[in-house]
Design a protein around this motif. Structure first.
Motif, PDB file in Angstrom:
ATOM      1  N   LEU A 184      -5.165  -7.689  -6.511  1.00 52.25           N
ATOM      2  CA  LEU A 184      -5.275  -6.109  -7.813  1.00 52.25           C
ATOM      3  C   LEU A 184      -3.505  -5.916  -8.477  1.00 52.25           C
ATOM      4  CD1 LEU A 184      -6.879  -3.723  -5.175  1.00 52.25           C
ATOM      5  CD2 LEU A 184      -7.188  -4.286  -7.018  1.00 52.25           C
ATOM      6  N   PRO A 185      -3.965  -5.764  -9.747  1.00 48.75           N
ATOM      7  CA  PRO A 185      -2.765  -4.761 -10.441  1.00 48.75           C
ATOM      8  C   PRO A 185      -2.069  -4.264  -9.752  1.00 48.75           C
ATOM      9  CG  PRO A 185      -4.787  -5.823 -11.622  1.00 48.75           C
ATOM     10  CD  PRO A 185      -4.860  -5.381 -10.846  1.00 48.75           C
ATOM     11  N   VAL A 186      -0.537  -3.847  -9.609  1.00 53.78           N
ATOM     12  CA  VAL A 186      -0.033  -2.478  -9.853  1.00 53.78           C
ATOM     13  C   VAL A 186      -0.413  -1.092 -10.458  1.00 53.78           C
ATOM     14  CG1 VAL A 186       2.679  -1.504  -9.655  1.00 53.78           C
ATOM     15  CG2 VAL A 186       1.745  -3.600  -9.009  1.00 53.78           C
ATOM     16  N   ALA A 187      -0.455  -1.632 -11.681  1.00 56.62           N
ATOM     17  CA  ALA A 187      -1.332  -0.054 -12.316  1.00 56.62           C
ATOM     18  C   ALA A 187      -2.479  -0.203 -11.641  1.00 56.62           C
ATOM     19  CB  ALA A 187      -1.716  -0.861 -13.937  1.00 56.62           C
ATOM     20  N   GLU A 188      -3.459  -0.626 -11.368  1.00 62.70           N
ATOM     21  CA  GLU A 188      -4.641  -0.027 -10.931  1.00 62.70           C
ATOM     22  C   GLU A 188      -4.205   0.248 -10.216  1.00 62.70           C
ATOM     23  OE1 GLU A 188      -9.031  -2.038  -9.086  1.00 62.70           O
ATOM     24  OE2 GLU A 188      -7.609  -3.092 -10.777  1.00 62.70           O
ATOM     25  N   LEU A 189      -3.507  -0.002  -8.471  1.00 66.02           N
ATOM     26  CA  LEU A 189      -3.459   0.447  -7.426  1.00 66.02           C
ATOM     27  C   LEU A 189      -2.513   2.668  -7.638  1.00 66.02           C
ATOM     28  CD1 LEU A 189      -1.586  -2.031  -5.462  1.00 66.02           C
ATOM     29  CD2 LEU A 189      -3.366  -1.215  -5.342  1.00 66.02           C
ATOM     30  N   ALA A 190      -1.570   2.667  -8.607  1.00 64.97           N
ATOM     31  CA  ALA A 190      -1.234   3.479  -8.872  1.00 64.97           C
ATOM     32  C   ALA A 190      -1.933   4.473  -9.449  1.00 64.97           C
ATOM     33  CB  ALA A 190       0.063   3.477 -10.076  1.00 64.97           C
ATOM     34  N   ARG A 191      -3.218   3.710 -10.827  1.00 71.09           N
ATOM     35  CA  ARG A 191      -4.120   4.709 -11.240  1.00 71.09           C
ATOM     36  C   ARG A 191      -5.166   6.236  -9.729  1.00 71.09           C
ATOM     37  NH1 ARG A 191      -5.829   1.361 -14.578  1.00 71.09           N
ATOM     38  NH2 ARG A 191      -7.145   0.602 -13.486  1.00 71.09           N
ATOM     39  N   GLU A 192      -5.470   4.793  -8.899  1.00 73.55           N
ATOM     40  CA  GLU A 192      -6.532   4.841  -7.737  1.00 73.55           C
ATOM     41  C   GLU A 192      -5.811   6.172  -6.630  1.00 73.55           C
ATOM     42  OE1 GLU A 192      -9.111   3.861  -7.421  1.00 73.55           O
ATOM     43  OE2 GLU A 192      -9.878   2.960  -9.157  1.00 73.55           O
ATOM     44  N   THR A 193      -3.908   5.675  -6.556  1.00 72.67           N
ATOM     45  CA  THR A 193      -4.073   6.795  -6.008  1.00 72.67           C
ATOM     46  C   THR A 193      -3.337   7.523  -6.274  1.00 72.67           C
ATOM     47  OG1 THR A 193      -1.408   6.125  -6.725  1.00 72.67           O
ATOM     48  CG2 THR A 193      -1.990   4.910  -4.733  1.00 72.67           C
ATOM     49  N   GLY A 194      -3.117   7.721  -8.045  1.00 73.89           N
ATOM     50  CA  GLY A 194      -3.022   8.967  -8.379  1.00 73.89           C
ATOM     51  C   GLY A 194      -1.775   9.240  -8.733  1.00 73.89           C
ATOM     52  N   TRP A 195      -0.645   8.533  -8.493  1.00 74.30           N
ATOM     53  CA  TRP A 195       0.279   8.552  -8.437  1.00 74.30           C
ATOM     54  C   TRP A 195       1.474   7.780 -10.033  1.00 74.30           C
ATOM     55  CZ3 TRP A 195       2.699   7.250  -2.668  1.00 74.30           C
ATOM     56  CH2 TRP A 195       2.798   7.687  -1.961  1.00 74.30           C
ATOM     57  N   SER A 196       2.376   7.611 -10.271  1.00 73.00           N
ATOM     58  CA  SER A 196       2.716   6.855 -11.297  1.00 73.00           C
ATOM     59  C   SER A 196       2.498   5.623 -11.215  1.00 73.00           C
ATOM     60  CB  SER A 196       4.272   7.544 -11.862  1.00 73.00           C
ATOM     61  OG  SER A 196       5.274   7.655 -10.881  1.00 73.00           O
ATOM     62  N   ALA A 197       3.342   4.261 -11.741  1.00 69.80           N
ATOM     63  CA  ALA A 197       3.930   2.967 -10.845  1.00 69.80           C
ATOM     64  C   ALA A 197       4.807   3.013 -10.122  1.00 69.80           C
ATOM     65  CB  ALA A 197       4.024   1.799 -11.548  1.00 69.80           C
ATOM     66  N   ARG A 198       5.825   4.488 -11.065  1.00 73.23           N
ATOM     67  CA  ARG A 198       6.735   4.663  -9.882  1.00 73.23           C
ATOM     68  C   ARG A 198       6.996   4.564  -8.562  1.00 73.23           C
ATOM     69  NH1 ARG A 198      13.350   5.884 -13.296  1.00 73.23           N
ATOM     70  NH2 ARG A 198      13.872   5.710 -11.675  1.00 73.23           N
ATOM     71  N   HIS A 199       6.527   6.037  -8.775  1.00 73.96           N
ATOM     72  CA  HIS A 199       6.202   7.082  -7.331  1.00 73.96           C
ATOM     73  C   HIS A 199       6.069   5.834  -6.462  1.00 73.96           C
ATOM     74  CE1 HIS A 199       6.249  10.276  -5.137  1.00 73.96           C
ATOM     75  NE2 HIS A 199       5.317   9.635  -4.971  1.00 73.96           N
ATOM     76  N   LEU A 200       4.345   5.361  -7.189  1.00 70.97           N
ATOM     77  CA  LEU A 200       3.968   4.185  -5.683  1.00 70.97           C
ATOM     78  C   LEU A 200       5.493   3.523  -5.440  1.00 70.97           C
ATOM     79  CD1 LEU A 200       1.613   3.649  -4.248  1.00 70.97           C
ATOM     80  CD2 LEU A 200       0.863   1.882  -6.196  1.00 70.97           C
ATOM     81  N   GLN A 201       5.283   2.703  -6.544  1.00 72.37           N
ATOM     82  CA  GLN A 201       6.693   0.902  -6.215  1.00 72.37           C
ATOM     83  C   GLN A 201       8.202   1.933  -4.989  1.00 72.37           C
ATOM     84  OE1 GLN A 201       8.097  -1.637  -9.230  1.00 72.37           O
ATOM     85  NE2 GLN A 201      10.207  -0.133  -7.811  1.00 72.37           N
ATOM     86  N   ASP A 202       8.087   3.004  -5.316  1.00 72.33           N
ATOM     87  CA  ASP A 202       8.749   3.773  -4.144  1.00 72.33           C
ATOM     88  C   ASP A 202       9.041   4.033  -3.231  1.00 72.33           C
ATOM     89  OD1 ASP A 202      11.014   3.708  -6.577  1.00 72.33           O
ATOM     90  OD2 ASP A 202      10.726   5.654  -7.340  1.00 72.33           O
ATOM     91  N   ARG A 203       7.982   5.211  -2.607  1.00 75.51           N
ATOM     92  CA  ARG A 203       6.575   4.752  -1.277  1.00 75.51           C
ATOM     93  C   ARG A 203       6.500   4.201  -0.865  1.00 75.51           C
ATOM     94  NH1 ARG A 203       5.474  10.461  -0.812  1.00 75.51           N
ATOM     95  NH2 ARG A 203       5.420  10.054   1.744  1.00 75.51           N
ATOM     96  N   PHE A 204       5.876   3.139  -1.619  1.00 70.49           N
ATOM     97  CA  PHE A 204       5.632   2.001  -1.020  1.00 70.49           C
ATOM     98  C   PHE A 204       6.556   1.390  -0.179  1.00 70.49           C
ATOM     99  CE2 PHE A 204       3.696  -2.127  -0.763  1.00 70.49           C
ATOM    100  CZ  PHE A 204       1.979  -1.938  -0.358  1.00 70.49           C
ATOM    101  N   ARG A 205       8.238   0.712  -0.629  1.00 71.65           N
ATOM    102  CA  ARG A 205       8.722   0.264  -0.576  1.00 71.65           C
ATOM    103  C   ARG A 205       9.673   0.576   0.535  1.00 71.65           C
ATOM    104  NH1 ARG A 205      12.969  -1.793  -4.463  1.00 71.65           N
ATOM    105  NH2 ARG A 205      12.819   0.519  -4.926  1.00 71.65           N
ATOM    106  N   ARG A 206       9.792   2.210   0.639  1.00 73.82           N
ATOM    107  CA  ARG A 206      10.252   3.427   1.815  1.00 73.82           C
ATOM    108  C   ARG A 206       9.479   2.362   2.510  1.00 73.82           C
ATOM    109  NH1 ARG A 206      10.525   9.101   0.520  1.00 73.82           N
ATOM    110  NH2 ARG A 206      11.277   7.985  -0.977  1.00 73.82           N
ATOM    111  N   GLU A 207       8.094   2.329   2.866  1.00 70.25           N
ATOM    112  CA  GLU A 207       7.598   2.227   4.052  1.00 70.25           C
ATOM    113  C   GLU A 207       7.032   1.282   4.498  1.00 70.25           C
ATOM    114  OE1 GLU A 207       6.115   4.641   6.546  1.00 70.25           O
ATOM    115  OE2 GLU A 207       7.003   6.864   5.157  1.00 70.25           O
ATOM    116  N   THR A 208       6.574   0.241   3.497  1.00 72.14           N
ATOM    117  CA  THR A 208       6.829  -1.648   3.540  1.00 72.14           C
ATOM    118  C   THR A 208       7.570  -2.390   4.094  1.00 72.14           C
ATOM    119  OG1 THR A 208       6.172  -2.529   2.105  1.00 72.14           O
ATOM    120  CG2 THR A 208       4.828  -0.860   2.943  1.00 72.14           C
ATOM    121  N   GLY A 209       9.014  -1.724   3.084  1.00 67.61           N
ATOM    122  CA  GLY A 209       9.948  -2.972   2.781  1.00 67.61           C
ATOM    123  C   GLY A 209       9.795  -3.210   1.583  1.00 67.61           C
TER     124      GLY A 209
END
Length: 301
Positions: A184-209
């Motif tokens: 799945l492309p990151v842009a699609e993940l962000a769209r489905e979560t309702g977050w910006s790609a940058r915000h998703l990246q930051d929160r995702f990295r904080r939780e998973t590494g």
């Protein structure tokens, strides 16, 4: 070193955790080997945290995913997600239990997000305190693998704190990537979560590494090396197509980056015919795909 086949021991036992633990853990893998030639193994990137409790001898790491971390030996080990291999050695004997931990379970089991373990290995006592050594002592005293796995079930069920949950958007994004094997492309993940790609990246990295893009790379690679180490692996060009790479050259580049070796080199050294190692994402001992958590119990309600 010469090996006497009459003295050789080569045990490998894999089991699923108790049902209540399956949202947190994928599998237990018990291993005991004796009378082997010394060997070097690549601990490959995977979608699981690595939690190891050794039995008779420590785990020896000659090179960590973070090259700045010095080599060492570990009676217990907790390692985060990583995108380069660890180098593991033994001098002819090793034994222990490896536990594959879902990254989203790090808060519930260890009291911290998996992001705090990213790319590093540490003694499990640094996170779990004396309870890690007590659990290792239980495994040493147990009469066999079934008893050891039962001891793990009991200890980890007591340790689990379901309130230690991650944001639902991160949980959804991780599971969506796992279902797609990193396609799945990151842009699609962000769209489905309702977050910006940058915000998703930051929160995702904080939780998973890992960032979503890095996690997708690891998931594609994990699928590729599992298929490559199967009994009748596909040709590399077909493997590349099946695993979402642009072409065979793309697969080869990614394999060198994440495994530290070309696919054919890794397979010759650690494929099904070699079986030199039984732990740390051993090549021929990949977790079955159906052993993923069946229900998303790790996100906030």
């Amino acid at each position: 070193m010469t090996t006497d086949a009459r003295e050789a021991v080569d045990e490998a036992v894999r089991a699923r955790p108790a049902t209540a633990l399956r949202p947190y853990l994928a599998w237990y893998s018990g291993y005991r080997q004796r009378g082997l030639a010394p060997a070097l193994h690549r601990g490959l990137p995977s979608p699981y945290l690595t939690f190891i409790l050794t039995l008779d001898e420590p785990l020896v790491i000659a090179g960590h995913p973070d090259p700045a971390q010095p080599p060492g030996s570990y009676p217990t080990l907790l390692g985060g997600l990583h995108t380069t291999p660890a180098l593991i050695t033994h001098d002819g004997a090793q034994s222990g239990v490896q536990i594959a931990v879902h990254p989203l379970a790090a808060r519930a089991l260890f009291g911290l997000p998996a992001g705090e373990l990213a790319g590093i290995d540490m003694s499990a006592e640094e996170v779990l305190g004396r309870s890690a050594e007590r659990l290792r002592e239980q495994l040493l005293a147990a009469g066999g693998w079934a008893e050891r796995f039962a001891a793990l079930d009991g200890a980890l069920l007591r340790a689990a704190r379901p309130s230690g949950r991650v944001p639902p958007e991160v949980g959804w994004a991780w599971r969506a990537l796992r279902r797609s094997d990193g396609a799945l492309p990151v842009a699609e993940l962000a769209r489905e979560t309702g977050w910006s790609a940058r915000h998703l990246q930051d929160r995702f990295r904080r939780e998973t590494g890992l960032t979503p893009k890095a996690a997708a790379r690891v998931m594609r690679f994990d699928r590729a090396r599992r298929l490559l180490s199967a009994g009748s692996p596909p040709r590399l060009a077909e493997l590349a197509v099946r695993c979402g790479y642009f072409d065979q050259a793309h697969l080869a580049r990614e394999f060198r980056a994440l495994a530290g070796a070309a696919p054919s080199t890794w397979l010759a050294a650690e494929g099904p015919e070699q079986a030199k190692f039984r732990n740390v994402q051993g090549g021929a001992r990949a977790a079955a795909a159906q052993w993923e958590a069946e229900r998303p119990a790790l996100s906030e309600e």
